[in-house]
Design a protein around this motif. Structure first.
Motif, PDB file in Angstrom:
ATOM      1  N   LEU A 141       5.251  44.950 -22.314  1.00 11.39           N
ATOM      2  CA  LEU A 141       4.570  45.348 -21.084  1.00 11.39           C
ATOM      3  C   LEU A 141       5.593  45.927 -20.111  1.00 11.39           C
ATOM      4  N   GLY A 142       5.246  46.991 -19.433  1.00  8.78           N
ATOM      5  CA  GLY A 142       6.162  47.568 -18.461  1.00  8.78           C
ATOM      6  C   GLY A 142       6.382  46.634 -17.288  1.00  8.78           C
ATOM      7  N   ALA A 143       7.417  46.926 -16.511  1.00 11.06           N
ATOM      8  CA  ALA A 143       7.720  46.106 -15.337  1.00 11.06           C
ATOM      9  C   ALA A 143       6.547  46.149 -14.367  1.00 11.06           C
ATOM     10  N   GLN A 144       6.002  44.990 -14.057  1.00  7.33           N
ATOM     11  CA  GLN A 144       4.811  44.940 -13.212  1.00  7.33           C
ATOM     12  C   GLN A 144       5.098  45.349 -11.773  1.00  7.33           C
ATOM     13  N   ARG A 145       6.335  45.128 -11.312  1.00  2.00           N
ATOM     14  CA  ARG A 145       6.697  45.483  -9.953  1.00  2.00           C
ATOM     15  C   ARG A 145       7.519  46.767  -9.894  1.00  2.00           C
ATOM     16  N   GLY A 146       7.703  47.431 -11.055  1.00  2.00           N
ATOM     17  CA  GLY A 146       8.349  48.731 -11.079  1.00  2.00           C
ATOM     18  C   GLY A 146       9.854  48.735 -11.052  1.00  2.00           C
ATOM     19  N   ARG A 147      10.489  47.567 -11.049  1.00  2.35           N
ATOM     20  CA  ARG A 147      11.950  47.523 -11.003  1.00  2.35           C
ATOM     21  C   ARG A 147      12.531  47.416 -12.410  1.00  2.35           C
ATOM     22  N   GLN A 177      13.688  49.135 -19.852  1.00  2.60           N
ATOM     23  CA  GLN A 177      14.184  48.586 -18.595  1.00  2.60           C
ATOM     24  C   GLN A 177      14.661  47.138 -18.707  1.00  2.60           C
ATOM     25  N   CYS A 178      14.655  46.595 -19.905  1.00  5.46           N
ATOM     26  CA  CYS A 178      14.991  45.177 -20.057  1.00  5.46           C
ATOM     27  C   CYS A 178      16.488  44.931 -19.883  1.00  5.46           C
ATOM     28  N   ARG A 179      16.820  43.914 -19.107  1.00  9.20           N
ATOM     29  CA  ARG A 179      18.204  43.487 -18.907  1.00  9.20           C
ATOM     30  C   ARG A 179      18.309  42.008 -19.279  1.00  9.20           C
ATOM     31  N   PHE A 180      19.416  41.647 -19.923  1.00  9.68           N
ATOM     32  CA  PHE A 180      19.647  40.265 -20.333  1.00  9.68           C
ATOM     33  C   PHE A 180      20.784  39.668 -19.506  1.00  9.68           C
ATOM     34  N   ILE A 181      20.601  38.410 -19.103  1.00  6.25           N
ATOM     35  CA  ILE A 181      21.678  37.640 -18.476  1.00  6.25           C
ATOM     36  C   ILE A 181      21.800  36.342 -19.258  1.00  6.25           C
ATOM     37  N   LEU A 182      22.951  36.133 -19.874  1.00 10.74           N
ATOM     38  CA  LEU A 182      23.208  34.916 -20.652  1.00 10.74           C
ATOM     39  C   LEU A 182      24.228  34.064 -19.910  1.00 10.74           C
ATOM     40  N   LEU A 183      23.984  32.768 -19.858  1.00  8.95           N
ATOM     41  CA  LEU A 183      24.911  31.838 -19.220  1.00  8.95           C
ATOM     42  C   LEU A 183      25.464  30.881 -20.265  1.00  8.95           C
ATOM     43  N   THR A 184      26.741  30.561 -20.169  1.00 12.78           N
ATOM     44  CA  THR A 184      27.325  29.626 -21.127  1.00 12.78           C
ATOM     45  C   THR A 184      28.450  28.810 -20.503  1.00 12.78           C
ATOM     46  N   GLU A 185      28.537  27.566 -20.943  1.00 13.39           N
ATOM     47  CA  GLU A 185      29.660  26.697 -20.571  1.00 13.39           C
ATOM     48  C   GLU A 185      30.658  26.595 -21.718  1.00 13.39           C
ATOM     49  N   HIS A 186      30.254  27.046 -22.902  1.00 13.55           N
ATOM     50  CA  HIS A 186      31.099  26.954 -24.092  1.00 13.55           C
ATOM     51  C   HIS A 186      31.098  28.307 -24.805  1.00 13.55           C
ATOM     52  N   LEU A 187      31.939  29.187 -24.343  1.00 13.33           N
ATOM     53  CA  LEU A 187      31.965  30.548 -24.856  1.00 13.33           C
ATOM     54  C   LEU A 187      32.248  30.594 -26.354  1.00 13.33           C
ATOM     55  N   ASP A 188      33.130  29.700 -26.817  1.00 14.52           N
ATOM     56  CA  ASP A 188      33.517  29.726 -28.232  1.00 14.52           C
ATOM     57  C   ASP A 188      32.408  29.226 -29.155  1.00 14.52           C
TER      58      ASP A 188
END
Length: 358
Positions: A141-147, A177-188
């Motif tokens: 689905l496209g961005a509902q708010r257009g961003r 338009q998809c962007r990912f943000i991944l968070l990690t405390e254990h990079l390895d």
């Protein structure tokens, strides 16, 4: 200073800039990458930084582009859906139609058993493959708010093998338009192939003085801040988490209790430590063993600088070999502390092992 300003605005205008905003600006430099990986120790503010970034990207109060904006407006409908990013909250539950937050069920404040499941079922500690597959329908689905459409995934190390491989395919071929943000405390712990497809940003620990000043804006005194920062690895957000859970004085109770041994009985000391969470207690025991070894070999203490006298006294009463064995034995404590079968026996067992070396 205008008394009508909220505390969050005051913090944003002062030392809060040095903890988050400079990190935030780095992530906005140049053309935006389709996937950002924010790495740092627990309590370093990854979640808060990520939500600030999400809010800025989805903000409708400025130009509709992934540009170099300093911050979100905070007043538009999109910003209100994300909510206030306040580290004292502990858990966040933004509800924005263009944000999909993937996290283990145990971390999701909205989680509840599915229809037909037992009410006693325990939430998962993993990010399951079904959750990752939900990204496909979310992105369709496209961005509902257009961003944009944003997928926030935390912690990334909670991905199991199947879900990690499924995510990898999406990172290789990002959709529109998809962007990912991944968070990690254990990079390895992450697959090298996932790391290589993300623009990585490492959270830096602030200077102790800056962190203490920032914490003072949240009502944490400088003395308490300087005592707790070593125990949280120098992370100011870690200190706020201890305060939120009512564990800000646990280290003092811990030292006072151990200082009374062996004169005080085992059960008496265990009762004094009853109010300390098992996970916090395991961290304190590990830190104390480390400091005793440091004192024994003539190094400055790291975790309990205000209790050097007690550390020296105890270090003199035990051999370096015994202290090293104790420190080695206690490395597995966090794992045991997650599900102690009997909290009282758990504490007494730790104290008994501690007394054996003196």
């Amino acid at each position: 200073m205008d008394e009508d300003k909220t505390q969050l605005e005051v913090i944003s205008e002062s030392v809060r800039l040095s903890l988050i905003r400079q990190d935030f600006l780095h992530l906005l430099e140049g053309e935006p990458h389709h996937a950002i990986l924010i790495a740092g120790p627990a309590g370093s503010g990854q979640t808060e930084l990520a939500l600030e970034l999400v809010k800025t990207w989805l903000c409708e109060g400025s130009e509709p582009q992934f540009g170099r904006k300093l911050s979100a407006c905070g007043t538009c409908e999109s910003c209100r859906w994300i909510g206030v990013v306040d580290p004292r909250v502990g858990r966040y539950g933004p509800q924005h139609p263009d944000l999909l937050w993937l996290r283990p069920e145990i971390e999701d404040p909205y989680w509840e058993p599915a229809p037909g499941q037992s009410k006693t079922i325990k939430p998962s500690k993993e990010i399951k493959i079904k959750q990752v597959r939900d990204i496909a329908s979310f992105v369709t689905l496209g961005a509902q708010r257009g961003r944009a459409k944003i997928v926030l995934l935390s912690p990334a190390e909670a991905l199991n093998t199947e879900s990690a491989n499924s995510l990898l395919k999406m990172l290789e071929e990002p959709a529109g338009q998809c962007r990912f943000i991944l968070l990690t405390e254990h990079l390895d712990w992450l697959l090298p192939t996932i790391r290589s497809r993300c623009r990585m940003f490492a959270m830096a620990r602030p200077d102790v003085g800056v962190a203490a000043q920032w914490l003072s804006a949240y009502g944490v005194s400088e003395d308490v801040a300087r005592e707790l920062l070593p125990l949280t690895g120098g992370t100011a957000y870690g200190v706020l988490e201890l305060v939120r859970r009512g564990q800000s004085t646990a280290h003092r109770v811990f030292i006072e209790s151990l200082a009374s041994m062996p004169e005080a009985s085992l059960s008496q000391v265990a009762a004094q430590l009853a109010g300390v969470e098992a996970m916090m207690l395991s961290r304190l025991f590990q830190a104390w063993a480390s400091d005793l070894i440091r004192v024994k070999v003539g190094q400055p203490v790291r975790f309990f600088p205000g209790h050097l006298g007690v550390a020296k006294q105890r270090a003199q009463q035990a051999s370096l070999q015994a202290l090293s064995r104790l420190e080695s034995d206690w490395r597995c404590l966090p794992r045991l502390a997650e599900h102690p079968l009997n909290p009282k026996l758990f504490v007494e067992g730790l104290l008994l092992r501690y007394c054996e070396i003196f």
